[in-house]
Design an enzyme around this catalytic site. Structure first.
Site, mmCIF file in Angstrom:
data_model
loop_
_atom_site.group_PDB
_atom_site.id
_atom_site.type_symbol
_atom_site.label_atom_id
_atom_site.label_comp_id
_atom_site.label_asym_id
_atom_site.label_seq_id
_atom_site.Cartn_x
_atom_site.Cartn_y
_atom_site.Cartn_z
ATOM 1 N N CYS A 93 -56.927 21.912 -53.930
ATOM 2 C CA CYS A 93 -58.013 22.831 -53.613
ATOM 3 C C CYS A 93 -59.399 22.286 -54.015
ATOM 4 O O CYS A 93 -59.896 21.399 -53.346
ATOM 5 C CB CYS A 93 -57.701 24.177 -54.265
ATOM 6 S SG CYS A 93 -58.586 25.550 -53.519
ATOM 7 N N ARG A 127 -62.496 34.874 -48.106
ATOM 8 C CA ARG A 127 -61.618 33.924 -48.788
ATOM 9 C C ARG A 127 -60.259 33.886 -48.084
ATOM 10 O O ARG A 127 -59.790 34.888 -47.557
ATOM 11 C CB ARG A 127 -61.435 34.299 -50.256
ATOM 12 C CG ARG A 127 -62.714 34.209 -51.069
ATOM 13 C CD ARG A 127 -62.437 34.391 -52.555
ATOM 14 N NE ARG A 127 -61.783 33.227 -53.127
ATOM 15 C CZ ARG A 127 -62.406 32.095 -53.469
ATOM 16 N NH1 ARG A 127 -63.712 31.983 -53.292
ATOM 17 N NH2 ARG A 127 -61.740 31.088 -53.993
ATOM 18 N N HIS A 193 -51.726 26.010 -54.750
ATOM 19 C CA HIS A 193 -51.601 26.259 -56.189
ATOM 20 C C HIS A 193 -50.202 26.818 -56.421
ATOM 21 O O HIS A 193 -49.384 26.889 -55.523
ATOM 22 C CB HIS A 193 -52.614 27.321 -56.634
ATOM 23 C CG HIS A 193 -54.037 26.944 -56.436
ATOM 24 N ND1 HIS A 193 -54.711 26.087 -57.268
ATOM 25 C CD2 HIS A 193 -54.944 27.348 -55.519
ATOM 26 C CE1 HIS A 193 -55.973 25.985 -56.867
ATOM 27 N NE2 HIS A 193 -56.142 26.736 -55.800
HETATM 28 N N1 GLN Z 1 -64.125 26.905 -55.080
HETATM 29 C C1 GLN Z 1 -63.353 26.376 -54.003
HETATM 30 C C2 GLN Z 1 -63.211 27.367 -52.869
HETATM 31 O O1 GLN Z 1 -63.327 28.545 -53.085
HETATM 32 C C3 GLN Z 1 -61.997 25.935 -54.504
HETATM 33 C C4 GLN Z 1 -61.126 27.067 -54.925
HETATM 34 C C5 GLN Z 1 -59.870 26.658 -55.641
HETATM 35 O O2 GLN Z 1 -59.776 25.597 -56.204
HETATM 36 N N2 GLN Z 1 -58.911 27.562 -55.663
HETATM 37 O O3 GLN Z 1 -62.961 26.969 -51.759
#
Ligand code: GLN
Length: 243
Positions: A93, A127, A193
Site C-alpha cells: 500500500c 477510500r 494488508h
Molecule cells: N495513504 C495511502 C492511501 O490512502 C496508503 C494507505 C495505506 O497504506 N493503507 O492511499
C-alpha cells in the site's frame, strides 16, 4: 543466515503490516534459518547491498509525507541499486505507492517516489476499503492471495511492471482494471494488508526462496515446511469471500 531491512517501521506499518516481518522471521526460524531484522528509520545510513530482503509497509498520507524525502534522497541511490540487483522486496500500500514515480494525494500534495516501479498513484475522495482476493501465479502455481485493503490512492501501471495478479474480490490497485499488485524483478507490491504473509504462506515461502537463491546461488532450495493451518485459514477466507 538472511538479512532483512524493515523500512520505516515507526510510521509505515499500518493494519498489521508488521506481521509480514514476523511471518518471514518465523518461517525461517522453523527451518533453522536465522533472519536478522534491521529497522531503517529516517536519517539512518544503510548498506543496502548487504541485505537479502526488505519490507516496506503502508501508512497514512501524513506518514508517507514525513518519510518521502528521506526515502528519495538518503536511501534512494542504494535502495534503487539493490532492487535492480535483485533485492527481494515486499511493499504494501503506502510503501508500494512510494516505490513508484509519484503519489498525488487526495488533498493535492505531490509526493515524489523512488521511481523504481513503473507505476503512479492518484488519491481519490472515496477510500477503497474491504476484504480482497487476488489470483496470482507463484512459480507456475496459481495462488489465491487473501488480504484487506484500505486506500485512497489509485495506482496505474506502465509497461515496466507486470501484474502480480487479477482481482477476484475487492478493488485492487485502482478499482478499474482488475489488476492487483505489481512485480518488477524481485520486488512485489500490492494493496493487501491483513497481514498478508501470515495468511498466504505460499507468498512467504516464495519470497524466502528467492532470497536464499540470491544469497547462496540458483541451486539453493527452501526446505518444505508444514502450512496446514495457514492454508486452512486462507481457504476459509476465499470460500467466504467468493460468491
Ligand atoms: N495513504 C495511502 C492511501 O490512502 C496508503 C494507505 C495505506 O497504506 N493503507 O492511499
Amino acid at each position: 543466515m538472511l538479512k532483512l531491512a524493515h523500512c520505516y517501521p515507526a510510521l509505515m506499518s499500518i493494519y498489521g503490516d508488521r506481521g509480514n516481518v514476523i511471518a518471514l522471521t518465523q518461517r525461517c526460524f522453523w527451518r533453522g534459518i536465522e533472519l536478522t531484522v534491521t529497522p531503517v528509520e529516517p536519517g539512518d545510513t544503510v548498506a543496502w547491498a548487504s541485505f537479502d530482503l526488505a519490507f516496506f509497509g503502508g501508512g497514512q498520507d501524513s506518514g508517507q509525507a514525513l518519510i518521502a524525502r528521506d526515502l528519495l534522497e538518503r536511501q534512494g541511490p542504494g535502495l534503487r541499486a539493490a532492487i535492480e540487483d535483485g533485492l527481494v522486496l515486499l511493499a504494501i500500500c503506502g510503501g508500494y505507492q512510494l516505490l513508484g514515480h509519484y503519489f498525488l494525494t487526495h488533498t493535492g500534495e505531490r509526493l515524489p517516489g523512488l521511481g523504481v516501479l513503473d507505476i503512479h498513484t492518484v488519491g481519490g475522495k472515496q477510500r477503497l476499503i474491504g476484504n480482497s482476493v487476488v489470483e496470482a501465479e507463484l512459480d507456475g502455481t496459481p495462488v489465491r492471495l487473501v488480504g484487506f485493503e484500505n486506500h485512497s490512492g489509485r495506482t496505474y501501471h506502465g509497461p515496466g511492471v507486470r501484474p502480480l495478479g487479477k482481482v477476484l474480490v475487492g478493488h485492487g490497485d485502482n478499482g478499474e482494471d482488475g489488476v492487483g499488485g505489481s512485480v518488477y524483478k524481485n520486488t512485489y507490491g500490492c494493496y493487501l494488508h491483513g497481514s498478508l504473509l501470515p495468511k498466504n504462506p505460499q507468498l512467504t515461502d516464495h519470497l524466502l526462496a528467492l532470497a536464499l537463491r540470491r544469497r547462496y546461488g540458483a541451486a539453493t532450495t527452501l526446505a518444505p515446511l508444514d502450512a496446514t493451518l495457514e492454508l486452512y485459514a486462507q481457504r476459509t477466507l476465499v470460500t467466504r469471500l467468493l460468491p
